[in-house]
Design a protein around this motif. Structure first.
Motif, PDB file in Angstrom:
ATOM      1  N   SER A  83     -24.584 -54.111 -32.376  1.00 52.14           N
ATOM      2  CA  SER A  83     -24.270 -54.360 -33.785  1.00 52.14           C
ATOM      3  C   SER A  83     -25.542 -54.525 -34.616  1.00 52.14           C
ATOM      4  CB  SER A  83     -23.414 -55.618 -33.912  1.00 52.14           C
ATOM      5  OG  SER A  83     -24.084 -56.723 -33.344  1.00 52.14           O
ATOM      6  N   GLU A  84     -26.667 -54.697 -33.934  1.00 54.70           N
ATOM      7  CA  GLU A  84     -27.946 -54.890 -34.632  1.00 54.70           C
ATOM      8  C   GLU A  84     -28.697 -53.576 -34.705  1.00 54.70           C
ATOM      9  OE1 GLU A  84     -30.124 -57.798 -32.468  1.00 54.70           O
ATOM     10  OE2 GLU A  84     -28.408 -59.115 -32.275  1.00 54.70           O
ATOM     11  N   ARG A  85     -29.539 -53.486 -35.690  1.00 53.85           N
ATOM     12  CA  ARG A  85     -30.442 -52.342 -35.810  1.00 53.85           C
ATOM     13  C   ARG A  85     -31.855 -52.840 -35.704  1.00 53.85           C
ATOM     14  NH1 ARG A  85     -28.489 -47.504 -39.424  1.00 53.85           N
ATOM     15  NH2 ARG A  85     -26.371 -47.433 -38.693  1.00 53.85           N
ATOM     16  N   TYR A  99     -31.158 -49.875 -32.904  1.00 57.96           N
ATOM     17  CA  TYR A  99     -30.332 -49.883 -31.704  1.00 57.96           C
ATOM     18  C   TYR A  99     -31.156 -49.932 -30.424  1.00 57.96           C
ATOM     19  CZ  TYR A  99     -26.496 -48.600 -34.803  1.00 57.96           C
ATOM     20  OH  TYR A  99     -25.562 -48.584 -35.808  1.00 57.96           O
ATOM     21  N   ASP A 100     -32.285 -49.229 -30.410  1.00 59.79           N
ATOM     22  CA  ASP A 100     -33.087 -49.222 -29.198  1.00 59.79           C
ATOM     23  C   ASP A 100     -33.617 -50.620 -28.876  1.00 59.79           C
ATOM     24  OD1 ASP A 100     -34.735 -49.074 -31.453  1.00 59.79           O
ATOM     25  OD2 ASP A 100     -36.314 -47.983 -30.405  1.00 59.79           O
ATOM     26  N   ALA A 101     -33.969 -51.395 -29.881  1.00 62.59           N
ATOM     27  CA  ALA A 101     -34.445 -52.768 -29.648  1.00 62.59           C
ATOM     28  C   ALA A 101     -33.301 -53.657 -29.161  1.00 62.59           C
ATOM     29  CB  ALA A 101     -35.044 -53.335 -30.927  1.00 62.59           C
ATOM     30  N   ALA A 102     -32.109 -53.452 -29.688  1.00 60.45           N
ATOM     31  CA  ALA A 102     -30.957 -54.245 -29.255  1.00 60.45           C
ATOM     32  C   ALA A 102     -30.603 -53.938 -27.805  1.00 60.45           C
ATOM     33  CB  ALA A 102     -29.762 -53.970 -30.159  1.00 60.45           C
ATOM     34  N   ILE A 103     -30.639 -52.659 -27.429  1.00 61.25           N
ATOM     35  CA  ILE A 103     -30.344 -52.283 -26.045  1.00 61.25           C
ATOM     36  C   ILE A 103     -31.430 -52.805 -25.113  1.00 61.25           C
ATOM     37  CG2 ILE A 103     -30.133 -50.312 -24.468  1.00 61.25           C
ATOM     38  CD1 ILE A 103     -28.743 -48.833 -26.788  1.00 61.25           C
ATOM     39  N   ALA A 104     -32.690 -52.733 -25.532  1.00 58.55           N
ATOM     40  CA  ALA A 104     -33.784 -53.249 -24.720  1.00 58.55           C
ATOM     41  C   ALA A 104     -33.645 -54.754 -24.500  1.00 58.55           C
ATOM     42  CB  ALA A 104     -35.126 -52.939 -25.377  1.00 58.55           C
ATOM     43  N   ALA A 105     -33.255 -55.488 -25.524  1.00 61.89           N
ATOM     44  CA  ALA A 105     -33.070 -56.934 -25.393  1.00 61.89           C
ATOM     45  C   ALA A 105     -31.922 -57.246 -24.439  1.00 61.89           C
ATOM     46  CB  ALA A 105     -32.808 -57.553 -26.766  1.00 61.89           C
ATOM     47  N   THR A 106     -30.842 -56.468 -24.517  1.00 58.70           N
ATOM     48  CA  THR A 106     -29.711 -56.672 -23.621  1.00 58.70           C
ATOM     49  C   THR A 106     -30.099 -56.365 -22.178  1.00 58.70           C
ATOM     50  OG1 THR A 106     -28.187 -56.094 -25.400  1.00 58.70           O
ATOM     51  CG2 THR A 106     -27.304 -56.048 -23.169  1.00 58.70           C
ATOM     52  N   LEU A 107     -30.831 -55.274 -21.962  1.00 59.21           N
ATOM     53  CA  LEU A 107     -31.298 -54.941 -20.613  1.00 59.21           C
ATOM     54  C   LEU A 107     -32.209 -56.024 -20.063  1.00 59.21           C
ATOM     55  CD1 LEU A 107     -32.031 -51.126 -20.864  1.00 59.21           C
ATOM     56  CD2 LEU A 107     -30.345 -52.228 -19.406  1.00 59.21           C
ATOM     57  N   SER A 108     -33.095 -56.508 -20.892  1.00 63.76           N
ATOM     58  CA  SER A 108     -33.996 -57.581 -20.477  1.00 63.76           C
ATOM     59  C   SER A 108     -33.204 -58.827 -20.073  1.00 63.76           C
ATOM     60  CB  SER A 108     -34.959 -57.912 -21.614  1.00 63.76           C
ATOM     61  OG  SER A 108     -35.808 -58.964 -21.255  1.00 63.76           O
ATOM     62  N   GLY A 109     -32.205 -59.161 -20.860  1.00 63.57           N
ATOM     63  CA  GLY A 109     -31.358 -60.306 -20.533  1.00 63.57           C
ATOM     64  C   GLY A 109     -30.616 -60.121 -19.222  1.00 63.57           C
ATOM     65  N   LEU A 110     -30.133 -58.896 -18.971  1.00 65.48           N
ATOM     66  CA  LEU A 110     -29.445 -58.619 -17.711  1.00 65.48           C
ATOM     67  C   LEU A 110     -30.367 -58.804 -16.518  1.00 65.48           C
ATOM     68  CD1 LEU A 110     -27.346 -55.456 -18.665  1.00 65.48           C
ATOM     69  CD2 LEU A 110     -26.442 -57.664 -17.921  1.00 65.48           C
ATOM     70  N   VAL A 111     -31.608 -58.361 -16.646  1.00 62.35           N
ATOM     71  CA  VAL A 111     -32.574 -58.513 -15.556  1.00 62.35           C
ATOM     72  C   VAL A 111     -32.903 -59.988 -15.347  1.00 62.35           C
ATOM     73  CG1 VAL A 111     -34.938 -58.024 -14.820  1.00 62.35           C
ATOM     74  CG2 VAL A 111     -33.542 -56.205 -15.798  1.00 62.35           C
TER      75      VAL A 111
END
Length: 55
Positions: free
Chosen positions: A20-22, A24-36
């Protein structure tokens, strides 16, 4: 060292819906980082190609 891989469907399920944030690549990177960091995605996991994930 063995390399794990995850397919696009499983990674998309872990990421949830579209960001939902722009940007998008930064939002996906933050989510991936959180998953790791949370252990949901093991270190050295090979991610699918961008085109596969976008589909």
């Amino acid at each position: 060292m063995s390399t794990r891989s995850i397919n696009a469907a499983n990674l998309a399920r872990l990421l949830g819906g579209p960001p939902s944030e722009r940007p998008y690549d930064a939002a996906i990177a933050a989510t991936l980082s959180g998953l790791v960091l949370d252990g949901g995605l093991p270190l050295r996991t090979r991610l699918p190609a961008e085109r596969d994930l976008a589909a």
